[in-house]
Motif scaffolding. Structure first.
Motif, PDB file in Angstrom:
ATOM      1  N   PRO A   1       0.964  -1.074  -0.009  1.00 51.09           N
ATOM      2  CA  PRO A   1       0.021   0.022   0.027  1.00 51.09           C
ATOM      3  C   PRO A   1       0.753   1.044   0.035  1.00 51.09           C
ATOM      4  O   PRO A   1       0.309   2.413  -0.434  1.00 51.09           O
ATOM      5  CB  PRO A   1      -0.965  -0.189   1.144  1.00 51.09           C
ATOM      6  N   ARG A   2       1.998   1.278   0.811  1.00 54.97           N
ATOM      7  CA  ARG A   2       2.814   2.492   0.710  1.00 54.97           C
ATOM      8  C   ARG A   2       3.631   2.676  -0.617  1.00 54.97           C
ATOM      9  O   ARG A   2       3.846   3.687  -1.006  1.00 54.97           O
ATOM     10  CB  ARG A   2       3.585   2.275   2.022  1.00 54.97           C
ATOM     11  N   ILE A   3       4.104   1.587  -1.313  1.00 57.98           N
ATOM     12  CA  ILE A   3       4.769   1.478  -2.535  1.00 57.98           C
ATOM     13  C   ILE A   3       3.833   2.261  -3.685  1.00 57.98           C
ATOM     14  O   ILE A   3       4.303   3.150  -4.458  1.00 57.98           O
ATOM     15  CB  ILE A   3       5.118   0.064  -2.860  1.00 57.98           C
ATOM     16  N   ILE A   4       2.631   1.716  -3.674  1.00 55.46           N
ATOM     17  CA  ILE A   4       1.806   2.148  -4.641  1.00 55.46           C
ATOM     18  C   ILE A   4       0.701   3.255  -4.341  1.00 55.46           C
ATOM     19  O   ILE A   4      -0.034   3.577  -5.135  1.00 55.46           O
ATOM     20  CB  ILE A   4       0.899   0.940  -5.146  1.00 55.46           C
TER      21      ILE A   4
ATOM     22  N   THR B   1      -7.974  -8.604  -9.964  1.00 56.90           N
ATOM     23  CA  THR B   1      -7.856  -8.307  -8.260  1.00 56.90           C
ATOM     24  C   THR B   1      -7.523  -6.967  -7.978  1.00 56.90           C
ATOM     25  O   THR B   1      -6.671  -6.544  -8.480  1.00 56.90           O
ATOM     26  CB  THR B   1      -6.676  -9.241  -7.649  1.00 56.90           C
ATOM     27  N   PRO B   2      -8.336  -6.158  -7.502  1.00 57.30           N
ATOM     28  CA  PRO B   2      -8.209  -4.856  -7.053  1.00 57.30           C
ATOM     29  C   PRO B   2      -6.975  -4.587  -6.176  1.00 57.30           C
ATOM     30  O   PRO B   2      -6.671  -5.567  -5.354  1.00 57.30           O
ATOM     31  CB  PRO B   2      -9.428  -4.581  -6.188  1.00 57.30           C
ATOM     32  N   VAL B   3      -6.227  -3.324  -6.373  1.00 56.40           N
ATOM     33  CA  VAL B   3      -5.289  -3.098  -5.675  1.00 56.40           C
ATOM     34  C   VAL B   3      -5.506  -3.077  -4.191  1.00 56.40           C
ATOM     35  O   VAL B   3      -4.688  -3.193  -3.203  1.00 56.40           O
ATOM     36  CB  VAL B   3      -4.915  -1.477  -6.267  1.00 56.40           C
ATOM     37  N   SER B   4      -6.838  -2.566  -3.635  1.00 53.52           N
ATOM     38  CA  SER B   4      -6.987  -2.663  -2.309  1.00 53.52           C
ATOM     39  C   SER B   4      -7.334  -3.568  -1.355  1.00 53.52           C
ATOM     40  O   SER B   4      -7.053  -3.699  -0.448  1.00 53.52           O
ATOM     41  CB  SER B   4      -8.522  -1.804  -2.170  1.00 53.52           C
ATOM     42  N   ARG B   5      -6.984  -4.968  -2.231  1.00 47.15           N
ATOM     43  CA  ARG B   5      -7.019  -6.280  -1.493  1.00 47.15           C
ATOM     44  C   ARG B   5      -5.533  -6.680  -1.153  1.00 47.15           C
ATOM     45  O   ARG B   5      -5.508  -7.747  -0.482  1.00 47.15           O
ATOM     46  CB  ARG B   5      -7.604  -7.280  -2.552  1.00 47.15           C
TER      47      ARG B   5
ATOM     48  N   LEU C   1       0.794   5.621  -7.317  1.00 42.99           N
ATOM     49  CA  LEU C   1       1.267   5.193  -8.408  1.00 42.99           C
ATOM     50  C   LEU C   1      -0.243   4.997  -9.136  1.00 42.99           C
ATOM     51  O   LEU C   1      -1.191   4.548  -8.478  1.00 42.99           O
ATOM     52  CB  LEU C   1       1.942   3.765  -8.536  1.00 42.99           C
ATOM     53  N   PRO C   2      -0.269   4.975 -10.298  1.00 40.82           N
ATOM     54  CA  PRO C   2      -1.564   4.890 -11.387  1.00 40.82           C
ATOM     55  C   PRO C   2      -1.733   3.371 -11.538  1.00 40.82           C
ATOM     56  O   PRO C   2      -2.010   2.972 -12.802  1.00 40.82           O
ATOM     57  CB  PRO C   2      -1.158   5.656 -12.643  1.00 40.82           C
ATOM     58  N   VAL C   3      -1.639   2.590 -10.349  1.00 39.32           N
ATOM     59  CA  VAL C   3      -2.049   1.016 -10.628  1.00 39.32           C
ATOM     60  C   VAL C   3      -3.270   0.759 -10.356  1.00 39.32           C
ATOM     61  O   VAL C   3      -3.985   1.457  -9.379  1.00 39.32           O
ATOM     62  CB  VAL C   3      -1.126   0.229  -9.887  1.00 39.32           C
ATOM     63  N   THR C   4      -4.158  -0.395 -11.136  1.00 41.68           N
ATOM     64  CA  THR C   4      -5.535  -0.631 -10.974  1.00 41.68           C
ATOM     65  C   THR C   4      -5.733  -1.818 -10.529  1.00 41.68           C
ATOM     66  O   THR C   4      -7.015  -2.242 -10.130  1.00 41.68           O
ATOM     67  CB  THR C   4      -6.302  -0.123 -12.000  1.00 41.68           C
ATOM     68  N   ASN C   5      -4.658  -2.761 -10.359  1.00 40.83           N
ATOM     69  CA  ASN C   5      -5.023  -4.338 -10.312  1.00 40.83           C
ATOM     70  C   ASN C   5      -3.647  -4.886  -9.925  1.00 40.83           C
ATOM     71  O   ASN C   5      -2.650  -4.360  -9.919  1.00 40.83           O
ATOM     72  CB  ASN C   5      -5.540  -5.089 -11.541  1.00 40.83           C
ATOM     73  N   ALA C   6      -3.781  -6.105  -9.483  1.00 35.87           N
ATOM     74  CA  ALA C   6      -2.717  -6.848  -8.486  1.00 35.87           C
ATOM     75  C   ALA C   6      -1.698  -7.108  -9.548  1.00 35.87           C
ATOM     76  O   ALA C   6      -0.360  -6.953  -9.310  1.00 35.87           O
ATOM     77  CB  ALA C   6      -3.027  -8.113  -8.192  1.00 35.87           C
ATOM     78  N   TYR C   7      -1.794  -7.200 -11.041  1.00 34.13           N
ATOM     79  CA  TYR C   7      -0.767  -7.578 -11.919  1.00 34.13           C
ATOM     80  C   TYR C   7       0.088  -6.193 -12.158  1.00 34.13           C
ATOM     81  O   TYR C   7       1.359  -6.282 -12.435  1.00 34.13           O
ATOM     82  CB  TYR C   7      -1.228  -7.952 -13.284  1.00 34.13           C
ATOM     83  N   GLU C   8      -0.702  -5.108 -12.195  1.00 34.36           N
ATOM     84  CA  GLU C   8       0.358  -3.972 -12.380  1.00 34.36           C
ATOM     85  C   GLU C   8       1.010  -3.553 -11.170  1.00 34.36           C
ATOM     86  O   GLU C   8       1.992  -2.955 -11.132  1.00 34.36           O
ATOM     87  CB  GLU C   8      -0.846  -2.730 -12.700  1.00 34.36           C
TER      88      GLU C   8
END
Length: 695
Positions: A59-62, A117-121, A65-72
């Motif tokens: 969570p602190r790294i991103i 998979t959402p980033v928030s997970r 950052l403009p990432v929207t899913n786990a792969y990004e």
């Protein structure tokens, strides 16, 4: 020249470290906690080194950052890069697992699941250069840890996401997520849909020597995905139930349904038209039980089906081709696993377990004459194959005071198929030594065995166009892999690593121009070995309060040797350099607007008889976040100079000469919108970081 390049590498690393010591820039990590691992206080994400792992607080790294899913997210972890859809860790192939659990999903199927998979997970990511046997993964590994929602009050939360990408053609992505929690029970439902068009162009020049003389071929290929085709549906349903005292039962169902139509035309010395129509269907069910006394047991089942039809008509000088074929690959994979961990006296830990994996492949490929419709038996094939793997392992670990710890494991594995029946031993070692506060050394050693894909060992022939063919190799052998990494971690931020990798019997697909007819055959072959050694450096940096970033530099020496490649054995060596940087600039705090600029460069490389051109990419984005953190709007410009897939591919070795120029446009503009509802927020994190790193 080489000395100058290496000098630049070391100077860059030294300047990054020196710059961070200036209090004008940053570094609030003067207090190192006296613990078995290294913990650091600071504004930016820092590394926690523990038992051979590097742990990053995602969570602190991103955060900006403009990432929207786990792969990004994976692509933004320090040291991780992506090229041609494959993730690597510091130039090394890496395996991605979720919550430390193995799966029967392959690389593409796992990627589709992560993209939904959402980033928030995501809670954190763990990187290991030598995964211990208890993970049932060998070699470098990224373990993506998702947040647990058990024990929370009853609530229903969700997230909606939509993006529109415009390149030569359009591409859309939609995602909806629901998360329900109620005490001991939690469930999540995710649905994604993607649809798009692509357009690829290839220019190929080739010299082909036959008994009647030298033939110069010019082959221009236009590949277009027809309108109305190219979609994929992904569905994931997961449930968790806590019986109490950390006894948790989990179930996950994943479904992927894809469809598409592909049209390929080639013009020049040879002419051909090819049409591919096909579907892809996947269903995966996973059950997992974790007990309060260290026992983990589970099963994983995957069903995969990909029926398709191909029609090809073409002519190469005087030779005409006209046929169609129907094919299908139907695979059932089943996995059972059982792991046990014990905490013993005097800080010793013991772990052991076993897994059994079986796969059934029921595939066919039937060729028919394009004019008469008669079955062409010479090229047709129906195959039923069964293989299984049994793996048993044991391992132990211990902390010796606050400075030294190690983890050792040994796995014994039996692999059985129609072609192979063999036992292998896989030792793995991870050792940590903290010389003093802020100075950590990590030593990792791992061994692995890679087996060819199903289709590559079948005695089949597939036609790409009227000149290019893909042949199976029934005598293809599996390859071994031995990897050693020695890393030095300074101030829990800067990483300097030496690595050495040896791959006996490495296999790769290479082309060969036949001496008796105008045809280029692409086939997987075994090398004597592939060897890579080099150095890798990673360093974060910050300028003022508005500019932060991280950089990675790799200098690597590669060698490919094969004595049994038709009549032209090879032994080729090459130095390769890789540079990557990602920069985040805070344009405004009110409103919350940040900009990200990333760049990637890889110098010329070799793969077998191929000479690969330079590979580079520059991407930028601007992200706006609403004051309540529930909405995000992102505008991204990918591959701004349209250079990612415009690489020249050359062969100038022995009597093999060709040049291929790819004109696939990767440059695009993407506009995406994300909205969270029902209090769907990421958990607040403490200032003391539990960072972690991660294909």
């Amino acid at each position: 020249m080489m000395k100058n390049l290496l000098t630049i590498c070391f100077c860059w690393f030294a300047l990054s470290v020196w710059g961070q010591q200036d209090t004008t820039f940053l570094y609030m990590d003067s207090l190192f906690q006296q613990l078995p691992e290294v913990l650091v206080r600071g504004e930016r994400p820092v590394i926690k080194a523990e038992k051979g792992k590097l742990i990053y607080d995602v969570p602190r790294i991103i955060e900006k950052l403009p990432v929207t899913n786990a792969y990004e997210v994976l692509k933004e972890l320090p040291g991780v890069t992506e090229q041609n859809g494959t993730l690597s860790l510091g130039g090394l192939r890496v395996t991605v697992v979720v919550n430390g659990k193995v799966t029967t999903l392959d690389k593409e199927q796992l990627r589709a699941m992560l993209e939904g998979t959402p980033v928030s997970r995501i809670e954190k990511a763990e990187i290991m250069y030598a995964a211990p046997a208890r993970y049932q993964v060998r070699g470098p590994m990224i373990n993506l840890i998702l947040k647990s929602n058990l024990g929370q009050r009853s609530s229903l939360k969700g997230e909606l996401f939509s993006s529109y990408e415009q390149s030569r053609r359009e591409h859309i992505n939609e995602r909806a997520t629901l998360l329900y929690t109620s005490g001991r029970f939690a469930a999540d439902l995710m649905y994604t849909y993607s649809f798009g068009h692509t357009k690829n162009e290839t220019e190929k020049w080739s010299e082909h020597e036959l008994a009647d003389g030298l033939h110069e071929l010019t082959l221009n290929t236009l590949n277009t995905l027809s309108s109305g085709y190219g979609g994929r549906h992904n569905i994931r349903l997961g449930t968790d139930y806590d019986f109490g005292k950390k006894n948790v039962l989990s179930m996950v169902y994943t479904s992927q349904l894809g469809y598409g139509q592909d049209r390929t035309s080639m013009h020049g010395t040879g002419n051909s038209d090819k049409a591919d129509d096909g579907d892809r269907r996947l269903h995966n069910v996973k059950l997992d039980y974790q007990s309060s006394f260290g026992l983990t047991a589970g099963m994983d089942f995957t069903y995969f089906d990909s029926p398709g039809t191909t029609v090809l008509t073409g002519v190469m000088e005087e030779e005409k081709k006209s046929f169609f074929y129907k094919s299908n690959q139907r695979i059932n994979r089943l996995l059972f696993y059982l792991n046990q961990e014990h905490a013993l006296n005097n800080g010793w830990e013991l772990n052991y377990g076993a897994k059994y994996r079986t796969a059934h492949d029921n595939s066919y490929q039937f060729y028919y004459d394009g004019e008469t419709g008669d079955l062409l038996t010479d090229n047709s094939l129906k195959s039923r194959r069964t293989e299984y793997t049994f793996n048993g392992y044991a391992g132990f670990s211990k902390n010796f005071g606050k400075r030294f710890s190690f983890d050792f494991s040994l796995a014994a594995e039996l692999y059985n198929s129609q072609t192979w029946h063999e036992w292998m031993l896989y030792p793995t070692l991870n050792a940590n030594y903290r010389a003093k506060d802020g100075h950590m050394f990590q030593l990792s050693f791992s061994s692995n065995r890679s087996y060819p894909d199903y289709w590559s060992t079948q005695p089949t022939v597939q036609y790409v166009d009227s000149y290019t063919e893909v042949h199976g190799n029934p005598v293809l052998k599996p390859s071994s892999d031995y990897l050693a990494v020695l890393a030095y971690i300074l101030k829990s931020k800067y990483v300097f690593a030496l690595f050495y990798e040896e791959k006996p019997d490495h296999f790769a697909q290479l082309p060969y121009k036949l001496p008796d007819r105008l045809a280029e055959v692409n086939k997987f072959i075994n090398y004597n070995f592939q060897r890579q050694m080099g150095i890798r450096m990673m360093a974060p940096y910050k300028i003022g309060k508005w500019w932060s970033g991280n950089g990675m530099l790799i200098a690597m020496r590669s060698r490919d040797k094969a004595d049994d490649f038709y009549d032209i054995p090879f032994d080729r060596k090459k130095w390769v350099f890789v540079f990557r940087t990602s920069n985040t600039l805070t344009l405004s705090k009110q409103p919350d607007v940040v900009m990200n600029v990333s760049a990637f460069l890889q110098t010329k490389a070799r793969q077998g008889i191929y000479d690969l051109g330079n590979y580079c990419d520059v991407t930028t984005s601007v992200k706006w976040t609403s004051p309540d953190k529930k909405a995000q709007l992102t505008l991204t410009g990918n591959d701004l100079f349209d250079s990612r897939n415009r690489m020249d591919l050359r062969i100038d070795y022995a009597n093999q000469h060709s040049r291929t120029k790819f004109n696939k446009s990767n440059r695009n503009i993407t506009l995406s919108f994300l909205y969270k509802f029902g209090g769907y927020k990421e958990k607040k994190r403490k200032e003391v970081d539990t960072s972690r790193l991660g294909h």
